[in-house]
Design an enzyme around this catalytic site. Structure first.
Site, PDB file in Angstrom:
ATOM      1  N   TYR A 114      -1.569  13.415 -11.112  1.00  0.00           N
ATOM      2  CA  TYR A 114      -0.866  14.590 -10.596  1.00  0.00           C
ATOM      3  C   TYR A 114      -0.955  15.794 -11.534  1.00  0.00           C
ATOM      4  CZ  TYR A 114       1.215  11.550  -7.046  1.00  0.00           C
ATOM      5  OH  TYR A 114       1.411  10.683  -5.992  1.00  0.00           O
TER       6      TYR A 114
ATOM      7  N   LYS B  98      -5.628  -0.059 -12.469  1.00  0.00           N
ATOM      8  CA  LYS B  98      -6.780  -0.307 -11.589  1.00  0.00           C
ATOM      9  C   LYS B  98      -7.996  -0.462 -12.504  1.00  0.00           C
ATOM     10  CE  LYS B  98      -8.725  -0.445  -7.464  1.00  0.00           C
ATOM     11  NZ  LYS B  98      -8.507  -1.575  -6.533  1.00  0.00           N
TER      12      LYS B  98
ATOM     13  N   ASP C 165      -3.494  -2.719  -6.239  1.00  0.00           N
ATOM     14  CA  ASP C 165      -3.484  -3.209  -4.856  1.00  0.00           C
ATOM     15  C   ASP C 165      -2.822  -4.591  -4.773  1.00  0.00           C
ATOM     16  OD1 ASP C 165      -5.786  -3.364  -6.422  1.00  0.00           O
ATOM     17  OD2 ASP C 165      -7.064  -3.983  -4.789  1.00  0.00           O
TER      18      ASP C 165
ATOM     19  N   ASP D 253       4.489   6.442  -7.939  1.00  0.00           N
ATOM     20  CA  ASP D 253       5.051   7.191  -6.818  1.00  0.00           C
ATOM     21  C   ASP D 253       5.034   6.305  -5.569  1.00  0.00           C
ATOM     22  OD1 ASP D 253       5.933   9.172  -5.171  1.00  0.00           O
ATOM     23  OD2 ASP D 253       4.153  10.435  -5.309  1.00  0.00           O
TER      24      ASP D 253
ATOM     25  N   ASP E 203       8.393   3.788  -3.850  1.00  0.00           N
ATOM     26  CA  ASP E 203       8.864   3.926  -2.471  1.00  0.00           C
ATOM     27  C   ASP E 203       8.811   2.586  -1.751  1.00  0.00           C
ATOM     28  OD1 ASP E 203       9.495   6.576  -2.646  1.00  0.00           O
ATOM     29  OD2 ASP E 203       8.471   7.116  -0.774  1.00  0.00           O
TER      30      ASP E 203
END
Ligand code: NAD
Length: 366
Positions: free
Chosen positions: A143, A194, A226, A250, A254
């Site tokens: 970001y 990752k 993942d 992020d 959630d």
């Protein structure tokens, strides 16, 4: 008698309603445990725009920098959401204060209360006993990495680029925070990356593994993002503390918040560098928004705000016993079947914000 300076920023919608209860909780803890909380209140978000024309003033930022902690309600009002041309927006206040306070770690505890396990969309047997904390890196990664821009290719086609970048110090401080927190809990840290694809993740994994040598008592597990997203809903009980990059965090936070099924129950903390004493200046906010649909009705669930207040006591004031007393009071009220409308089953009697708050505050230290 210790004194702590707290800046309360109630904001908009139900923000002021729940923040008022957070302030009462601090006062109740202060009385019971003999601490002084010196609390100052300022408008932020839409409330500050209406009064000063900006979402947060320079004076409020200075007050935050002079405080031990900031208690944040919620910001956002339909009149700003519905105006795509609005030059100032309530959320700018949150982004600015995060930046000015150097808040680089976002902590989201996810704890399923057995009495509320049926509120989740997942089966009770999967989520019962879930109790973990996700720490999301907040000021770097995809970001914030540069370059981040729109481009035109040599053949005139539209293109765009974002950059995921971390240096070893940014990764190491996340690892230290994760290991320290895991040590104070059940002693397990999961680092999510990752590394099978991204070189940034390979560095992340390398640095976390190096830091782990200083914490031989904490069990370290690496997970690919993942796989982590799968395990979060398949075996969520296995997690204790999770650390991860900004965008991965992020998305995963959630997903994790849905395990509990109730927005009005979830706190979060954003922390800056830790002092020798193990505390850090932080901003504490429920993960819910300003809920304009129920604002002013006196029915907002104050429990997320109480759990934020407990995190404030723990992380910014170093008051672990007091934090636990407040958390235990919340758990006790919920276990006895007390409910605000958002968590009540159809036909169940629901309490107002104030009634629920009184019930919790009356249970502190009981
Ligand atoms: P929201 O979280 O405000 O509300 C979603 C739903 O959950 C609503 O039905 C609401 O009534 C309910 N809810 C939320 N908190 C509750 C509580 N404590 N008790 C009972 N019910 C509760 O999300 P939204 O409706 O998408 O956003 C409303 C506004 O809040 C928008 O302007 C948005 O930008 C803003 N927002 C602010 C923050 C923040 O300040 N950090 C976070 C998220 C959204």
């Amino acid at each position: 008698m210790a004194t702590f300076k707290i800046l309360a920023l109630p904001g908009d919608g139900i923000g002021p309603e729940v923040t008022a209860e957070g302030i009462r909780a601090l006062q109740a803890i202060g009385e019971r445990f003999e601490h002084v909380f010196d609390i100052r209140e300022e408008p932020v978000g839409g409330a500050a725009i209406d009064r000063y024309g900006v979402a947060i003033t320079d004076e409020t930022i200075a007050a935050a920098q002079a405080s031990d902690a900031v208690l944040w309600g919620a910001v956002g009002l339909p009149k700003f959401d519905n105006d795509p041309n609005a030059k100032v927006r309530p959320e700018q206040g949150l982004l600015r204060i995060r930046k000015e306070l150097g808040l680089w770690a976002n902590l989201r505890p996810v704890k399923v209360d057995p009495a509320l396990a049926d509120a989740s969309t997942l089966k009770r047997e999967v989520i019962e006993g879930v109790d973990f904390v996700v720490i999301r890196e907040l000021t770097g990664g995809l970001y914030f990495g540069q370059p981040a821009e729109r481009r035109t290719t040599a053949s005139g086609r539209r293109a765009a680029v974002n950059t995921m970048a971390y240096d070893e110090d940014e990764i190491a401080r996340m690892a230290h925070l994760g290991f320290r927190l895991a040590r104070a809990r059940r002693g397990k840290l999961t680092s999510v990356d990752k590394a099978n694809v991204l070189v940034v993740s390979q560095l992340w994994r390398e640095v976390v593994t190096e830091v782990s040598k200083e914490y031989p008592d904490v069990q370290l597990e690496h997970l690919i993002v993942d796989a982590a997203s799968m395990h979060l809903i398949r075996r969520p009980r296995d997690f204790d503390v999770v650390i991860t990059e900004n965008m991965f965090g992020d998305i995963l936070t959630d997903e994790a918040s849905m395990l509990t099924g109730s927005l009005g129950m979830l706190p979060s903390a954003s922390l800056s560098d830790m002092t020798e004493a193990g505390t850090s200046r932080g901003l504490f906010e429920p993960i819910h928004g300003s809920a304009p649909d129920i604002a002013g009705k006196g029915v907002a669930n104050p429990l997320a705000m109480f759990l934020c207040t407990a995190m404030l006591l723990r992380h910014s004031c170093g008051l672990e016993e007091e934090a636990r007393a407040l958390e235990a009071a919340v758990a006790s009220a919920v276990n006895e079947g007390l409910r605000t409308p958002d968590i009540a089953k159809p036909g169940e009697r629901a309490l107002s914000t104030r009634e629920m708050a009184d019930a919790v505050l009356g249970r502190i230290g009981k």
